[in-house]
Write a protein that holds these residues in place. Sequence first.
Motif, PDB file in Angstrom:
ATOM      1  N   VAL A   1       0.842  -1.200   0.000  1.00  0.00           N
ATOM      2  CA  VAL A   1       0.000   0.000   0.000  1.00  0.00           C
ATOM      3  C   VAL A   1       0.873   1.245   0.000  1.00  0.00           C
ATOM      4  O   VAL A   1       0.628   2.193  -0.760  1.00  0.00           O
ATOM      5  CB  VAL A   1      -0.966  -0.009   1.206  1.00  0.00           C
ATOM      6  CG1 VAL A   1      -1.626   1.345   1.402  1.00  0.00           C
ATOM      7  CG2 VAL A   1      -2.023  -1.084   1.031  1.00  0.00           C
ATOM      8  N   LEU A   2       1.911   1.267   0.842  1.00  0.00           N
ATOM      9  CA  LEU A   2       2.801   2.424   0.878  1.00  0.00           C
ATOM     10  C   LEU A   2       3.556   2.595  -0.442  1.00  0.00           C
ATOM     11  O   LEU A   2       3.763   3.725  -0.900  1.00  0.00           O
ATOM     12  CB  LEU A   2       3.787   2.289   2.039  1.00  0.00           C
ATOM     13  CG  LEU A   2       3.174   2.430   3.430  1.00  0.00           C
ATOM     14  CD1 LEU A   2       4.216   2.138   4.492  1.00  0.00           C
ATOM     15  CD2 LEU A   2       2.581   3.809   3.622  1.00  0.00           C
TER      16      LEU A   2
ATOM     17  N   GLN B   1       2.435   1.717  -3.405  1.00  0.00           N
ATOM     18  CA  GLN B   1       1.454   2.219  -4.360  1.00  0.00           C
ATOM     19  C   GLN B   1       1.215   3.719  -4.158  1.00  0.00           C
ATOM     20  O   GLN B   1       1.145   4.480  -5.129  1.00  0.00           O
ATOM     21  CB  GLN B   1       0.135   1.456  -4.207  1.00  0.00           C
ATOM     22  CG  GLN B   1      -0.952   1.901  -5.152  1.00  0.00           C
ATOM     23  CD  GLN B   1      -0.625   1.606  -6.597  1.00  0.00           C
ATOM     24  OE1 GLN B   1       0.044   0.642  -6.896  1.00  0.00           O
ATOM     25  NE2 GLN B   1      -1.105   2.438  -7.491  1.00  0.00           N
ATOM     26  N   LEU B   2       1.129   4.149  -2.906  1.00  0.00           N
ATOM     27  CA  LEU B   2       0.929   5.570  -2.632  1.00  0.00           C
ATOM     28  C   LEU B   2       2.129   6.401  -3.076  1.00  0.00           C
ATOM     29  O   LEU B   2       1.972   7.488  -3.643  1.00  0.00           O
ATOM     30  CB  LEU B   2       0.660   5.786  -1.139  1.00  0.00           C
ATOM     31  CG  LEU B   2      -0.695   5.308  -0.628  1.00  0.00           C
ATOM     32  CD1 LEU B   2      -0.752   5.430   0.884  1.00  0.00           C
ATOM     33  CD2 LEU B   2      -1.819   6.087  -1.272  1.00  0.00           C
ATOM     34  N   SER B   3       3.323   5.892  -2.825  1.00  0.00           N
ATOM     35  CA  SER B   3       4.510   6.649  -3.229  1.00  0.00           C
ATOM     36  C   SER B   3       4.633   6.715  -4.749  1.00  0.00           C
ATOM     37  O   SER B   3       5.034   7.744  -5.299  1.00  0.00           O
ATOM     38  CB  SER B   3       5.766   6.042  -2.608  1.00  0.00           C
ATOM     39  OG  SER B   3       5.982   4.744  -3.105  1.00  0.00           O
TER      40      SER B   3
ATOM     41  N   LEU C   1       2.151   9.323  -5.983  1.00  0.00           N
ATOM     42  CA  LEU C   1       2.664  10.671  -5.745  1.00  0.00           C
ATOM     43  C   LEU C   1       3.769  11.011  -6.737  1.00  0.00           C
ATOM     44  O   LEU C   1       3.808  12.116  -7.282  1.00  0.00           O
ATOM     45  CB  LEU C   1       3.183  10.789  -4.314  1.00  0.00           C
ATOM     46  CG  LEU C   1       3.801  12.127  -3.928  1.00  0.00           C
ATOM     47  CD1 LEU C   1       2.769  13.243  -4.005  1.00  0.00           C
ATOM     48  CD2 LEU C   1       4.413  12.052  -2.549  1.00  0.00           C
TER      49      LEU C   1
END
Length: 65
Positions: free
Chosen positions: A26-27, A29-31, A34
């Motif tokens: 999840v982290l 994918q978020l990075s 961004l």
Amino acid sequence: MSGNSSRRSPVERFFRMSLYVFAGLVLLQLSLALLAEIWPWLLGIGIIAGGISITVWWLRHRNTW
């Protein structure tokens, strides 16, 4: 307290590791999301910084001759 109460069962360790892997994905994918939004800015800043560095290098070497 006995030493056995602090040990985790294999099932609990499996689910804990699965949760860590899921949180990591999840982290990641978020990075990446961004980074996909701001990559033109990063590229522009890199090009400007590279141009300034090359100009300063060229001026210093030109003046030493």
